[in-house]
Motif scaffolding. Structure first.
Motif, short mmCIF file in Angstrom:
data_model
loop_
_atom_site.label_atom_id
_atom_site.label_comp_id
_atom_site.label_asym_id
_atom_site.label_seq_id
_atom_site.Cartn_x
_atom_site.Cartn_y
_atom_site.Cartn_z
N ALA A 118 0.84 -1.20 0.00
CA ALA A 118 0.00 0.00 0.00
C ALA A 118 0.88 1.25 0.00
CB ALA A 118 -0.94 -0.01 1.20
N ASP A 119 1.94 1.23 0.81
CA ASP A 119 2.87 2.37 0.84
C ASP A 119 3.54 2.58 -0.52
OD1 ASP A 119 2.30 2.95 3.49
OD2 ASP A 119 4.05 1.89 4.28
N GLU A 120 3.92 1.48 -1.17
CA GLU A 120 4.54 1.57 -2.50
C GLU A 120 3.56 2.16 -3.52
OE1 GLU A 120 6.17 -2.24 -3.68
OE2 GLU A 120 7.19 -2.46 -1.75
N ILE A 121 2.29 1.75 -3.45
CA ILE A 121 1.27 2.28 -4.37
C ILE A 121 1.08 3.77 -4.12
CG2 ILE A 121 -1.20 2.24 -4.93
CD1 ILE A 121 -1.06 -0.84 -4.37
N ILE A 122 1.02 4.16 -2.87
CA ILE A 122 0.86 5.58 -2.53
C ILE A 122 2.04 6.39 -3.06
CG2 ILE A 122 0.81 7.23 -0.61
CD1 ILE A 122 -0.88 5.04 0.90
N LYS A 123 3.25 5.87 -2.90
CA LYS A 123 4.44 6.56 -3.40
C LYS A 123 4.39 6.69 -4.92
CE LYS A 123 9.51 6.41 -3.58
NZ LYS A 123 9.54 6.95 -4.90
N ASP A 127 4.35 10.20 -6.96
CA ASP A 127 5.33 10.50 -8.02
C ASP A 127 4.64 10.81 -9.34
OD1 ASP A 127 7.30 10.04 -6.15
OD2 ASP A 127 7.88 8.06 -6.94
N PHE A 128 3.61 10.04 -9.65
CA PHE A 128 2.84 10.27 -10.88
C PHE A 128 2.20 11.65 -10.86
CE2 PHE A 128 -1.28 10.04 -13.12
CZ PHE A 128 -0.82 9.82 -14.40
N LYS A 129 1.63 11.99 -9.72
CA LYS A 129 0.97 13.28 -9.59
C LYS A 129 1.95 14.44 -9.78
CE LYS A 129 -2.52 15.38 -6.64
NZ LYS A 129 -3.28 15.26 -5.41
N LYS A 130 3.17 14.28 -9.23
CA LYS A 130 4.21 15.30 -9.40
C LYS A 130 4.59 15.46 -10.88
CE LYS A 130 6.40 14.75 -4.88
NZ LYS A 130 7.56 14.20 -4.18
N GLU A 131 4.70 14.33 -11.56
CA GLU A 131 5.09 14.36 -12.99
C GLU A 131 4.02 15.05 -13.83
OE1 GLU A 131 5.91 10.42 -14.35
OE2 GLU A 131 7.51 10.11 -12.88
N GLU A 132 2.76 14.84 -13.46
CA GLU A 132 1.65 15.40 -14.24
C GLU A 132 1.42 16.89 -13.95
OE1 GLU A 132 -0.22 13.76 -16.71
OE2 GLU A 132 1.44 12.37 -16.45
N SER A 133 1.97 17.39 -12.84
CA SER A 133 1.75 18.80 -12.46
C SER A 133 2.64 19.73 -13.23
CB SER A 133 2.01 18.99 -10.96
OG SER A 133 1.10 18.22 -10.24
#
Length: 133
Positions: A118-123, A127-133
């Motif tokens: 779950a922690d890996e999925i959240i990370k 990271d994905f959200k940062k890349e998309e911003s």
């Protein structure tokens, strides 16, 4: 003679036995029926059974071969990643209404995800959200 033409995998689903043989081909990269047979767990099928399955994989466009007289050396034409992507897409479409959230929720509800995963999925999502911003 070399048979190397990959086909589109849509509509050419693999049986469990075919998928097991493909997993071995992906691991060994190329090999003869005897090489595949050696890697199968007991009880081992007959040589002719493995040979038939590999020929079906060639017909479906998943494997190619190089002929050495009557002997054939087989190799994958479809990458493990392409097959994984195809299978995941099919799973999402047919069972989870194309929703990754529904898929993750299913695994959480069934307690198939531990805290570390779950922690890996959240990370990954952060990271994905940062890349998309």
């Amino acid at each position: 003679m070399i048979k190397t033409q990959a086909m589109d995998i849509n509509g050419k689903e693999l049986t469990r036995a075919e998928e097991q043989i493909m997993q071995i081909l992906w691991d060994i990269r190329k090999g003869f029926v005897k090489d595949i047979l050696q890697r199968l767990p007991p009880p081992k099928p007959a040589y002719s059974t493995v040979s038939t399955i590999v020929r079906i994989l060639v017909q479906k466009g998943y494997a190619g071969y190089r002929a050495y007289g009557k002997t054939h050396e087989y190799f994958p034409l479809v990458s493990r990643e392409a097959y994984r992507s195809h299978t995941a897409k099919k799973l999402l479409q047919h069972y989870f209404d194309n929703s990754v959230g529904s898929l993750v929720s299913f695994f959480v509800d069934k307690k198939k995800i531990d805290v570390q995963e779950a922690d890996e999925i959240i990370k990954l999502l952060r990271d994905f959200k940062k890349e998309e911003s």
